[in-house]
Write a protein that holds these residues in place. Sequence first.
Motif, PDB file in Angstrom:
ATOM      1  N   CYS A 117      69.730   7.414  39.780  1.00 36.03           N
ATOM      2  CA  CYS A 117      69.065   8.404  39.044  1.00 36.03           C
ATOM      3  C   CYS A 117      68.131   7.724  38.209  1.00 36.03           C
ATOM      4  O   CYS A 117      67.286   8.616  37.389  1.00 36.03           O
ATOM      5  N   ASP A 118      67.915   6.536  38.089  1.00 33.41           N
ATOM      6  CA  ASP A 118      66.946   5.683  37.055  1.00 33.41           C
ATOM      7  C   ASP A 118      65.718   5.496  37.827  1.00 33.41           C
ATOM      8  O   ASP A 118      65.563   5.048  39.070  1.00 33.41           O
ATOM      9  N   HIS A 119      64.432   5.719  36.949  1.00 34.22           N
ATOM     10  CA  HIS A 119      63.398   5.582  37.729  1.00 34.22           C
ATOM     11  C   HIS A 119      62.802   4.112  37.251  1.00 34.22           C
ATOM     12  O   HIS A 119      61.878   3.644  37.856  1.00 34.22           O
ATOM     13  N   ASP A 120      63.299   3.512  36.205  1.00 35.07           N
ATOM     14  CA  ASP A 120      62.707   2.152  35.849  1.00 35.07           C
ATOM     15  C   ASP A 120      63.917   1.011  36.021  1.00 35.07           C
ATOM     16  O   ASP A 120      65.009   1.154  35.585  1.00 35.07           O
ATOM     17  N   LEU A 121      63.863   0.455  37.088  1.00 36.03           N
ATOM     18  CA  LEU A 121      64.773  -0.353  37.781  1.00 36.03           C
ATOM     19  C   LEU A 121      64.877  -2.039  37.431  1.00 36.03           C
ATOM     20  O   LEU A 121      63.893  -2.467  37.276  1.00 36.03           O
ATOM     21  N   SER A 122      65.850  -2.351  36.950  1.00 32.83           N
ATOM     22  CA  SER A 122      66.145  -3.697  36.658  1.00 32.83           C
ATOM     23  C   SER A 122      65.954  -4.393  37.815  1.00 32.83           C
ATOM     24  O   SER A 122      66.024  -4.153  38.859  1.00 32.83           O
ATOM     25  N   ILE A 123      65.274  -5.811  37.418  1.00 36.24           N
ATOM     26  CA  ILE A 123      65.289  -6.516  38.305  1.00 36.24           C
ATOM     27  C   ILE A 123      66.322  -6.865  38.933  1.00 36.24           C
ATOM     28  O   ILE A 123      66.359  -7.190  40.432  1.00 36.24           O
ATOM     29  N   GLN A 124      67.411  -7.245  38.641  1.00 39.43           N
ATOM     30  CA  GLN A 124      69.087  -7.380  39.276  1.00 39.43           C
ATOM     31  C   GLN A 124      69.250  -6.231  40.198  1.00 39.43           C
ATOM     32  O   GLN A 124      69.686  -6.586  41.282  1.00 39.43           O
ATOM     33  N   MET A 125      68.963  -5.098  39.779  1.00 40.72           N
ATOM     34  CA  MET A 125      69.119  -3.904  40.807  1.00 40.72           C
ATOM     35  C   MET A 125      68.333  -3.989  42.074  1.00 40.72           C
ATOM     36  O   MET A 125      68.651  -3.868  43.276  1.00 40.72           O
ATOM     37  N   GLN A 126      66.966  -4.369  41.720  1.00 44.44           N
ATOM     38  CA  GLN A 126      66.088  -4.707  42.859  1.00 44.44           C
ATOM     39  C   GLN A 126      66.448  -5.790  43.941  1.00 44.44           C
ATOM     40  O   GLN A 126      66.464  -5.923  45.296  1.00 44.44           O
ATOM     41  N   ILE A 127      66.992  -6.822  43.225  1.00 43.25           N
ATOM     42  CA  ILE A 127      67.541  -8.160  43.811  1.00 43.25           C
ATOM     43  C   ILE A 127      68.937  -7.566  44.704  1.00 43.25           C
ATOM     44  O   ILE A 127      68.923  -8.067  45.730  1.00 43.25           O
ATOM     45  N   ASN A 128      69.593  -6.967  44.235  1.00 42.25           N
ATOM     46  CA  ASN A 128      70.878  -6.527  44.857  1.00 42.25           C
ATOM     47  C   ASN A 128      70.448  -5.638  46.157  1.00 42.25           C
ATOM     48  O   ASN A 128      71.178  -6.110  47.152  1.00 42.25           O
ATOM     49  N   ALA A 129      69.430  -4.716  46.270  1.00 40.60           N
ATOM     50  CA  ALA A 129      69.095  -4.179  47.133  1.00 40.60           C
ATOM     51  C   ALA A 129      68.609  -4.953  48.268  1.00 40.60           C
ATOM     52  O   ALA A 129      68.777  -5.047  49.412  1.00 40.60           O
ATOM     53  N   ALA A 130      67.718  -5.916  47.883  1.00 40.27           N
ATOM     54  CA  ALA A 130      66.897  -6.688  48.707  1.00 40.27           C
ATOM     55  C   ALA A 130      67.860  -7.708  49.376  1.00 40.27           C
ATOM     56  O   ALA A 130      67.607  -7.908  50.589  1.00 40.27           O
ATOM     57  N   LEU A 131      68.747  -8.230  48.752  1.00 41.68           N
ATOM     58  CA  LEU A 131      69.585  -9.286  49.250  1.00 41.68           C
ATOM     59  C   LEU A 131      70.609  -8.647  50.289  1.00 41.68           C
ATOM     60  O   LEU A 131      70.915  -9.540  51.294  1.00 41.68           O
ATOM     61  N   THR A 132      70.825  -7.445  50.212  1.00 42.65           N
ATOM     62  CA  THR A 132      71.878  -6.766  51.209  1.00 42.65           C
ATOM     63  C   THR A 132      71.131  -5.894  52.210  1.00 42.65           C
ATOM     64  O   THR A 132      71.844  -4.989  52.701  1.00 42.65           O
ATOM     65  N   ASN A 133      69.799  -6.165  52.343  1.00 39.20           N
ATOM     66  CA  ASN A 133      68.937  -5.208  53.306  1.00 39.20           C
ATOM     67  C   ASN A 133      69.151  -3.829  53.061  1.00 39.20           C
ATOM     68  O   ASN A 133      69.401  -3.297  53.993  1.00 39.20           O
ATOM     69  N   ASN A 134      69.241  -3.282  51.910  1.00 33.30           N
ATOM     70  CA  ASN A 134      69.469  -1.834  51.561  1.00 33.30           C
ATOM     71  C   ASN A 134      68.549  -0.997  51.044  1.00 33.30           C
ATOM     72  O   ASN A 134      67.684  -1.676  50.444  1.00 33.30           O
ATOM     73  N   ILE A 135      68.429   0.192  51.311  1.00 32.95           N
ATOM     74  CA  ILE A 135      67.597   1.166  51.088  1.00 32.95           C
ATOM     75  C   ILE A 135      67.703   1.651  49.406  1.00 32.95           C
ATOM     76  O   ILE A 135      69.039   1.915  49.442  1.00 32.95           O
ATOM     77  N   MET A 136      67.346   1.537  48.446  1.00 31.95           N
ATOM     78  CA  MET A 136      67.496   1.986  47.101  1.00 31.95           C
ATOM     79  C   MET A 136      66.804   3.332  47.249  1.00 31.95           C
ATOM     80  O   MET A 136      65.553   3.610  46.826  1.00 31.95           O
ATOM     81  N   LYS A 137      67.677   4.339  47.149  1.00 32.38           N
ATOM     82  CA  LYS A 137      67.118   5.908  47.039  1.00 32.38           C
ATOM     83  C   LYS A 137      67.116   6.278  45.412  1.00 32.38           C
ATOM     84  O   LYS A 137      68.145   6.259  44.762  1.00 32.38           O
ATOM     85  N   VAL A 138      65.850   6.622  45.176  1.00 35.91           N
ATOM     86  CA  VAL A 138      65.638   7.072  43.564  1.00 35.91           C
ATOM     87  C   VAL A 138      65.872   8.584  43.722  1.00 35.91           C
ATOM     88  O   VAL A 138      64.935   9.279  44.449  1.00 35.91           O
ATOM     89  N   ARG A 139      66.887   9.324  43.095  1.00 33.35           N
ATOM     90  CA  ARG A 139      67.043  10.890  43.119  1.00 33.35           C
ATOM     91  C   ARG A 139      67.248  11.489  41.620  1.00 33.35           C
ATOM     92  O   ARG A 139      67.936  10.290  40.981  1.00 33.35           O
ATOM     93  N   GLU A 140      66.888  12.635  41.747  1.00 30.81           N
ATOM     94  CA  GLU A 140      67.046  13.440  40.294  1.00 30.81           C
ATOM     95  C   GLU A 140      68.874  13.738  40.257  1.00 30.81           C
ATOM     96  O   GLU A 140      69.123  14.121  41.215  1.00 30.81           O
ATOM     97  N   ARG A 141      69.282  13.619  39.064  1.00 34.00           N
ATOM     98  CA  ARG A 141      70.751  13.812  38.865  1.00 34.00           C
ATOM     99  C   ARG A 141      71.179  15.379  39.450  1.00 34.00           C
ATOM    100  O   ARG A 141      72.108  15.421  40.383  1.00 34.00           O
ATOM    101  N   ARG A 142      70.253  16.363  39.320  1.00 40.09           N
ATOM    102  CA  ARG A 142      70.181  17.475  39.960  1.00 40.09           C
ATOM    103  C   ARG A 142      70.412  17.592  41.392  1.00 40.09           C
ATOM    104  O   ARG A 142      70.927  18.769  42.110  1.00 40.09           O
ATOM    105  N   ASP A 143      69.820  16.824  41.953  1.00 40.27           N
ATOM    106  CA  ASP A 143      69.694  16.810  43.386  1.00 40.27           C
ATOM    107  C   ASP A 143      71.097  16.015  44.100  1.00 40.27           C
ATOM    108  O   ASP A 143      71.045  16.408  45.544  1.00 40.27           O
ATOM    109  N   ILE A 144      71.709  15.557  43.338  1.00 41.40           N
ATOM    110  CA  ILE A 144      73.080  15.026  43.852  1.00 41.40           C
ATOM    111  C   ILE A 144      73.969  15.961  44.170  1.00 41.40           C
ATOM    112  O   ILE A 144      74.439  16.858  43.554  1.00 41.40           O
ATOM    113  N   PRO A 145      74.483  16.219  45.658  1.00 40.31           N
ATOM    114  CA  PRO A 145      75.618  17.173  46.110  1.00 40.31           C
ATOM    115  C   PRO A 145      76.852  16.917  45.512  1.00 40.31           C
ATOM    116  O   PRO A 145      77.245  15.832  45.358  1.00 40.31           O
ATOM    117  N   LYS A 146      77.515  18.188  45.374  1.00 38.46           N
ATOM    118  CA  LYS A 146      78.890  18.046  45.007  1.00 38.46           C
ATOM    119  C   LYS A 146      79.907  17.196  45.639  1.00 38.46           C
ATOM    120  O   LYS A 146      80.880  16.700  45.424  1.00 38.46           O
TER     121      LYS A 146
END
Length: 271
Positions: A117-146
Amino acid sequence: MAIKLIAVDLDGTLLSSNNTILSETQRTLRIASEKRIKVVLATGRPLSGVLSYAQQLGLEGDKQYAIVFNGAVVQTISGRVLMSQELNYQDFNNMLRFQHLSHVNVHFETTKYFLTCDHDLSIQMQINAALTNNIMKVRERRDIPKNFTFNKVGFTSIAGSDQIEKLWNSLPSWAFDSYDIVRSWDSIIEINALGASKGNALMDLASRLKIAQKDVMVFGDQGNDISMFSNPEFMKVAMGNAIGDIKDKADYVTDDNDHNGIAKALKKFVL
């Protein structure tokens, strides 16, 4: 020593500082596999961050296995899930409360994608996604389903490791009673469901494969490997670059990840 299963951490253990498998380490693990010793990659990464390295070691198909998300999930290399421990929407809200204890990012990891739900991503977070070939989805808290569920949480810092240290020291005692919490690096805190650990997952996998715990060898270097090093039955090998807690629990300390530590230990004890 009749080792039948070798569990190997990735970052800082199997992988060199350049995120590669050194040729001698690769060759030695392939020899072990050819001798019908089961080689299992045990990591905090999702399976997507494991597959390229498994391929280099000749591990593929439904009879080869990976322990991922720090033990929250055990999968075959082909993707079949043998075991999965998940966290739910209440846990999601708890993680956001923990985030407010320090200036940190938090992201949620599933077998299909990462979410924050963060919009300003740490370098480490971006590295984690890149190293694991993952999509990092950025969403608003209100949009997360129960009904949102996830396997692991990662806290990283946009303001330096001192903020991770602050968070570590600020987490309430009930959090450690409710979750498995590890400091995988100075700059990362990872949280799983209670009981979800590499050590427990490895015991479960060994049992499924009818391999005695005394016939299991483990390699590791960081806090998320401690659960494997806490098992008195496993043969425990710490990398030369491992943290003190890992070395203290090890049966043997080998060379570091940039000098074929795994290969040297396997030649000494197994091959």
